[in-house]
Design a protein around this motif. Structure first.
Motif, PDB file in Angstrom:
ATOM      1  N   SER A 119      41.368  35.082  44.725  1.00  0.00           N
ATOM      2  CA  SER A 119      41.667  36.210  43.838  1.00  0.00           C
ATOM      3  C   SER A 119      42.849  35.902  42.918  1.00  0.00           C
ATOM      4  O   SER A 119      42.904  36.404  41.786  1.00  0.00           O
ATOM      5  CB  SER A 119      41.942  37.482  44.650  1.00  0.00           C
ATOM      6  OG  SER A 119      43.045  37.306  45.516  1.00  0.00           O
ATOM      7  N   ASP A 120      43.785  35.066  43.371  1.00  0.00           N
ATOM      8  CA  ASP A 120      44.911  34.669  42.513  1.00  0.00           C
ATOM      9  C   ASP A 120      44.440  33.764  41.368  1.00  0.00           C
ATOM     10  O   ASP A 120      44.984  33.829  40.256  1.00  0.00           O
ATOM     11  CB  ASP A 120      45.990  33.961  43.333  1.00  0.00           C
ATOM     12  CG  ASP A 120      46.698  34.897  44.302  1.00  0.00           C
ATOM     13  OD1 ASP A 120      46.602  36.126  44.118  1.00  0.00           O
ATOM     14  OD2 ASP A 120      47.331  34.400  45.254  1.00  0.00           O
ATOM     15  N   GLN A 122      41.454  33.970  40.044  1.00  0.00           N
ATOM     16  CA  GLN A 122      40.789  34.906  39.135  1.00  0.00           C
ATOM     17  C   GLN A 122      41.810  35.661  38.281  1.00  0.00           C
ATOM     18  O   GLN A 122      41.619  35.838  37.066  1.00  0.00           O
ATOM     19  CB  GLN A 122      39.957  35.900  39.946  1.00  0.00           C
ATOM     20  CG  GLN A 122      38.790  35.271  40.695  1.00  0.00           C
ATOM     21  CD  GLN A 122      38.104  36.254  41.636  1.00  0.00           C
ATOM     22  OE1 GLN A 122      38.698  37.242  42.059  1.00  0.00           O
ATOM     23  NE2 GLN A 122      36.853  35.999  41.942  1.00  0.00           N
ATOM     24  N   ASP A 123      42.896  36.106  38.911  1.00  0.00           N
ATOM     25  CA  ASP A 123      43.929  36.859  38.183  1.00  0.00           C
ATOM     26  C   ASP A 123      44.616  35.992  37.129  1.00  0.00           C
ATOM     27  O   ASP A 123      44.904  36.463  36.024  1.00  0.00           O
ATOM     28  CB  ASP A 123      44.968  37.417  39.160  1.00  0.00           C
ATOM     29  CG  ASP A 123      44.408  38.512  40.059  1.00  0.00           C
ATOM     30  OD1 ASP A 123      43.325  39.046  39.748  1.00  0.00           O
ATOM     31  OD2 ASP A 123      45.047  38.818  41.087  1.00  0.00           O
ATOM     32  N   ALA A 124      44.888  34.735  37.466  1.00  0.00           N
ATOM     33  CA  ALA A 124      45.541  33.837  36.513  1.00  0.00           C
ATOM     34  C   ALA A 124      44.639  33.593  35.303  1.00  0.00           C
ATOM     35  O   ALA A 124      45.115  33.492  34.172  1.00  0.00           O
ATOM     36  CB  ALA A 124      45.890  32.510  37.190  1.00  0.00           C
ATOM     37  N   ALA A 126      42.374  35.777  34.226  1.00  0.00           N
ATOM     38  CA  ALA A 126      42.319  37.043  33.489  1.00  0.00           C
ATOM     39  C   ALA A 126      43.541  37.236  32.600  1.00  0.00           C
ATOM     40  O   ALA A 126      43.446  37.860  31.532  1.00  0.00           O
ATOM     41  CB  ALA A 126      42.187  38.205  34.470  1.00  0.00           C
ATOM     42  N   GLU A 127      44.681  36.706  33.030  1.00  0.00           N
ATOM     43  CA  GLU A 127      45.910  36.859  32.245  1.00  0.00           C
ATOM     44  C   GLU A 127      45.820  36.181  30.875  1.00  0.00           C
ATOM     45  O   GLU A 127      46.561  36.549  29.954  1.00  0.00           O
ATOM     46  CB  GLU A 127      47.102  36.295  33.034  1.00  0.00           C
ATOM     47  CG  GLU A 127      47.515  37.186  34.198  1.00  0.00           C
ATOM     48  CD  GLU A 127      48.637  36.569  35.018  1.00  0.00           C
ATOM     49  OE1 GLU A 127      49.146  35.502  34.594  1.00  0.00           O
ATOM     50  OE2 GLU A 127      48.999  37.139  36.062  1.00  0.00           O
ATOM     51  N   ASP A 129      42.818  36.020  29.326  1.00  0.00           N
ATOM     52  CA  ASP A 129      41.533  36.524  28.826  1.00  0.00           C
ATOM     53  C   ASP A 129      40.399  35.536  29.075  1.00  0.00           C
ATOM     54  O   ASP A 129      39.536  35.308  28.229  1.00  0.00           O
ATOM     55  CB  ASP A 129      41.626  36.850  27.335  1.00  0.00           C
ATOM     56  CG  ASP A 129      40.452  37.709  26.864  1.00  0.00           C
ATOM     57  OD1 ASP A 129      39.944  38.507  27.682  1.00  0.00           O
ATOM     58  OD2 ASP A 129      40.041  37.584  25.697  1.00  0.00           O
ATOM     59  N   SER A 135      33.111  34.275  43.107  1.00  0.00           N
ATOM     60  CA  SER A 135      33.496  35.558  43.689  1.00  0.00           C
ATOM     61  C   SER A 135      32.821  35.752  45.038  1.00  0.00           C
ATOM     62  O   SER A 135      31.599  35.611  45.170  1.00  0.00           O
ATOM     63  CB  SER A 135      33.123  36.707  42.748  1.00  0.00           C
ATOM     64  OG  SER A 135      33.656  37.927  43.209  1.00  0.00           O
ATOM     65  N   LYS A 139      37.459  37.108  48.858  1.00  0.00           N
ATOM     66  CA  LYS A 139      38.255  36.500  47.798  1.00  0.00           C
ATOM     67  C   LYS A 139      39.751  36.751  47.946  1.00  0.00           C
ATOM     68  O   LYS A 139      40.562  35.997  47.406  1.00  0.00           O
ATOM     69  CB  LYS A 139      37.791  37.016  46.438  1.00  0.00           C
ATOM     70  CG  LYS A 139      37.956  38.515  46.240  1.00  0.00           C
ATOM     71  CD  LYS A 139      37.351  38.963  44.916  1.00  0.00           C
ATOM     72  CE  LYS A 139      37.483  40.471  44.724  1.00  0.00           C
ATOM     73  NZ  LYS A 139      36.829  40.904  43.465  1.00  0.00           N
ATOM     74  N   GLY A 140      40.144  37.775  48.695  1.00  0.00           N
ATOM     75  CA  GLY A 140      41.568  38.047  48.893  1.00  0.00           C
ATOM     76  C   GLY A 140      42.192  37.199  49.983  1.00  0.00           C
ATOM     77  O   GLY A 140      43.417  37.246  50.175  1.00  0.00           O
ATOM     78  N   ARG A 219      35.429  35.762  28.962  1.00  0.00           N
ATOM     79  CA  ARG A 219      35.159  37.007  29.677  1.00  0.00           C
ATOM     80  C   ARG A 219      34.084  37.779  28.923  1.00  0.00           C
ATOM     81  O   ARG A 219      34.126  37.910  27.700  1.00  0.00           O
ATOM     82  CB  ARG A 219      36.420  37.862  29.791  1.00  0.00           C
ATOM     83  CG  ARG A 219      37.521  37.209  30.609  1.00  0.00           C
ATOM     84  CD  ARG A 219      38.705  38.146  30.777  1.00  0.00           C
ATOM     85  NE  ARG A 219      38.358  39.283  31.608  1.00  0.00           N
ATOM     86  CZ  ARG A 219      38.291  39.232  32.941  1.00  0.00           C
ATOM     87  NH1 ARG A 219      38.525  38.103  33.582  1.00  0.00           N
ATOM     88  NH2 ARG A 219      37.973  40.308  33.630  1.00  0.00           N
TER      89      ARG A 219
END
Length: 471
Positions: A119-120, A122-124, A126-127, A129, A135, A139-140, A219
């Motif tokens: 999940s980290d 994925q977040d990186a 997303a930051e 775009d 998934s 994922k956490g 995305r």
């Protein structure tokens, strides 16, 4: 091949070569897989901070013929991360190696250490775009190194592929302690044998992945998500073909679920929102990730109307908000949790040729029912991966049926083989399916695997007993 325990003398010597606090006693969480079906032992847990420290550990273990078990997030379901049969192994956990090393949105590449939580990653992405599409329900907790070591699949394989397809390069430590510096962003590199693809899916038997270079994607501009009631699995496949004809590769997810899944959820997780007043026999979750050119055109509504006219579906719901979309996916991702509460007698992670899936489901359900059990069949229909799990009959205790597990598993896996499928679609072989590999695997492939193992790990220290029984 004789393995030696990592005894006190060995641990004292190793500890002197590493920073203070690198070695510690093994907590229970390192010694049990999530469902409690496999347990392990360990002389110590090593918590390295970089590839050089991993190299020190492997070099020492190789010299002493001490076994090593690589440990990721601990979410694997086939026992690859635990063993009771080894002489006091060292467990290597990369949980301290969690850095995002670099993100390049222009090149669509992200570099991360292997202990980075999925999940980290994925977040990186997303930051900046971008999308990292791997998934999983876990994922956490799951780590990217473990995802690669098991070639994890998940809900987006239909569009983006398995973990293997999302990886450009690796940094890894081989059993003798040598570090392979293959952390490349290159998409073309024809320079001999592909060590990257040998390590991916090897389940820690050929070395320890310490970092990875991964693909990013644009995305989607918009998502459209729906639950549609289908007449049967054959109608679901026809619906998938219709969806692809309409929106092409924008079909990101296509999950098949059954009435039994909803009934289990109603009993074990009543807070999970269920949109159906009456549980349908079969239904699918569809997810479109649309480009700017495709968004705003009501693609899902068009599909629903066409499928109704073709008599493939007879009811459904299209998500009208992001919350509804999350609710639909939460329904799908809660099924494994509900299964765990009910307690399966035998769980099967199988893949079949798409055109064989409907016939297999009918034949397999008959087999499960002949054992007096209930079937919960669900999974990633678009890539042929089914979770085909057998449970006690209603009102019965699991303990009354546990003795049937070997027979049920053999019957289902025999049927999978008859249909030209695989007994392990996305969870790997681990230690729980090594006999299945010997029974159903191609002898030439197994011989080649043993030769590769012997060449890279001649002392047999890397995750012994995983994947290849006796190696």
């Amino acid at each position: 091949m004789t393995l030696n325990p990592a005894d006190k003398a060995f641990l004292d010597k190793l500890e002197n070569q590493l920073p203070a606090g690198t070695l510690k006693s093994a907590e229970p969480r390192y010694l049990e897989e999530p469902r409690g079906r496999a347990k392990g032992i360990a002389a110590a847990v090593a918590l390295p901070r970089n590839a050089k420290e991993v190299a020190i550990i492997l070099k020492a273990c190789n010299a002493a013929s001490a076994p090593v078990i690589p440990y990721g997030g601990g979410t694997g379901l086939v026992g690859g991360q635990v063993s009771e049969d080894l002489p006091s192994p060292i467990v290597i956990s990369l949980e301290r190696m969690r850095k995002v090393l670099a993100v390049n949105p222009d090149s669509n590449v992200i570099e991360v250490e292997a202990g980075c939580i999925l999940s980290d990653v994925q977040d990186a992405a997303a930051e900046v775009d971008r999308l990292f599409p791997l998934s999983l329900a876990a994922k956490g907790t799951a780590q990217i190194g473990g995802n690669l070591a098991t070639n994890a699949g998940g809900t987006n394989v239909l569009r983006y592929g398995n973990a293997r397809d999302l990886c450009l390069g690796l940094e890894a430590v081989l059993p003798n302690g040598d570090i392979w510096h293959g952390l490349t962003p290159l998409r073309k590199d024809n320079t001999g044998y592909d060590l990257r693809n040998l390590l991916i899916g090897a389940e820690g038997t050929l070395g320890v992945i310490t970092a990875a270079s991964l693909k990013l994607f644009a995305r989607p501009a918009a998502f459209e998500t729906a639950l549609m009631v289908v007449n049967d699995p054959q109608a679901a496949l026809s619906l998938l073909a219709m969806a692809r004809d309409m929106v092409g590769e924008a079909v990101s997810g296509f999950e098949l679920m059954s009435r039994q899944a909803l009934e289990f959820l109603a009993v074990t997780m009543p807070d999970v929102r269920q949109p159906f007043a009456d549980h349908p026999e079969w239904f699918v979750l569809l997810d479109f990730g649309l480009s700017r050119a495709q968004s705003g055109q009501g693609a899902m509504e068009d599909l629903f109307e066409a499928a109704l006219e073709a008599e493939l579906v007879n009811d459904g719901f299209i998500a009208a908000s992001e919350q509804q979309r999350e609710d639909f996916w939460n329904l799908r991702e809660s099924i494994p949790l509900a299964n765990r509460v009910i307690g399966s007698i035998s769980s099967h992670d199988v893949s079949l040729p798409l055109d064989k899936l409907p016939e297999f489901i009918v034949a397999g359900q008959k087999i499960i029912e002949e054992f007096g059990l209930r079937l919960n069949c669900f999974g990633h229909l678009g890539d042929g991966n089914l979770h085909f799990n057998a449970f006690p009959s209603e009102g019965k205790n699991k303990s009354e049926f546990n003795h049937l597990q070997p027979e049920v598993k053999a019957a289902v896996h025999d049927l999978v083989a008859q249909f030209g499928g695989s007994f392990s679609a996305e969870h790997g072989v681990g230690r729980l399916k090594t006999d299945d590999l010997l029974k159903y695997g191609d002898p030439t492939k197994i011989a080649a695997m043993k030769a590769i193992k012997a060449a890279l790990d001649p002392n047999g220290i890397m995750n012994p007993g995983a994947v290849l029984k006796g190696f």
